[in-house]
Design a protein around this motif. Sequence first.
Motif, PDB file in Angstrom:
ATOM      1  N   MET A   1      19.788   0.667   1.047  1.00 31.10           N
ATOM      2  CA  MET A   1      19.045   1.921   1.202  1.00 31.10           C
ATOM      3  C   MET A   1      18.045   1.773   2.350  1.00 31.10           C
ATOM      4  SD  MET A   1      16.731   3.946  -1.624  1.00 31.10           S
ATOM      5  CE  MET A   1      18.160   4.357  -2.606  1.00 31.10           C
ATOM      6  N   GLU A   5      17.743   7.542   4.923  1.00 31.63           N
ATOM      7  CA  GLU A   5      18.431   8.303   3.880  1.00 31.63           C
ATOM      8  C   GLU A   5      17.494   9.356   3.316  1.00 31.63           C
ATOM      9  OE1 GLU A   5      20.369   6.036   0.904  1.00 31.63           O
ATOM     10  OE2 GLU A   5      21.085   4.503   2.310  1.00 31.63           O
ATOM     11  N   THR A  57      13.817  14.036   7.980  1.00 32.73           N
ATOM     12  CA  THR A  57      14.901  13.275   7.358  1.00 32.73           C
ATOM     13  C   THR A  57      15.050  13.622   5.879  1.00 32.73           C
ATOM     14  OG1 THR A  57      14.555  11.430   8.875  1.00 32.73           O
ATOM     15  CG2 THR A  57      15.766  10.952   6.855  1.00 32.73           C
TER      16      THR A  57
END
Length: 394
Positions: A1, A5, A57
Amino acid sequence: MTINEPVFAAMLILALVAVGEIISVLTRARVPMLLVAILGFLVLVWTGIFPKNIVDTSSFNGIGTLLTGPLVVHLGTLIPLSMMSKQYKAVIISLGGALIALVLVLPIITLLFGYETAVAGMGPIVGGIVAFLVTSTELKELGFESLVAIPALVLAIHKLFGMPVASIFLRKYALILRDKTDLLERHKQAAATLETTMNHSTAITKKKRKYEFNTANVLLFKLFLGASIATVIGNVTGVSSTIWCLVIGVIGARVKFYDENIMDKAKASSIAILGTIFIVIASMSTVSLKEFLHFIPQILAIIVIGQIGIILGGYLFSKLTKWHPYKGMSLALTAMFGFPADYILCQEVSRSVGRTEEEQQILLNELSPPMLIAGFTTVTVASVIIASILVKTL
């Protein structure tokens, strides 16, 4: 991760908001959540821990943009015309405070820092997040992106100036109220009237149809319908769609098309408010440390001069409407913090001044209606109109 993301990026920004919320609760709203979140975000971006595009994002600010119109429609449903007519003096005083603040801030800040700076800070000083959204959006469209930090920081900081002063005035007025011999009798009469109204409302409710179609999805559709109509009218008239969203919310609630507190009933208000908070935080992503330090004198000047104007306006219009100046100045200062801080303030003052539980409840019932109406008036009607009109003059 990785931080690229969306879910991880959203979690990190939400962590900032959560920390700000905890600090706000611990300090009884003396340190605003938004201030903690913005300052934390700036430090993390300046030190390179967060990338500048982390909010983009997360995609959460897109939700805020989408829900801004429906949120303003919802705010309109929180202003019952029947209550506004009974609390018309609170409306006059709160608008008067915003007007005098405008009269002082525009010429003085223009003389010191320029007209664009005065316009950038004027909307949020007499309002809340909706005024910021109107101001920041228009500033970006007109090419004044470097000034967006001003309304964001004013919005984040002005509570620190408004709440303590309002608390002092409200406490002084509560002490006067407490010592009135007819306060208990007035409370009993009001309670009797409220009970009659509630009984009548219950009787009407029992006559409703068996089937209830106002599900969360239907309520959300109504909100988006109102926001869509407001957008069309805004495009045709040239008047900000935000104002039309507010008008549609007020009228829609009046004709029973909208339930009061409709977004809460649709279980969407928390997400909408979070989305707008993400928009505010995202607006700070291009602000450098140098720019931040550069704007501190402008922001402090706008807040201090604006507060002086609000207090002066509250005093003058209290005299005009024959209300006690302590009460009027408290009402006018709701422009600097709005809901729910205005209600929290009433609770804290009532608890500290009332000697018994009955006195505390009586004081809360006396203080909260005009404070809530004043807060809704300034944070919605006054600030949105001022922000929309002023930015058009750039």
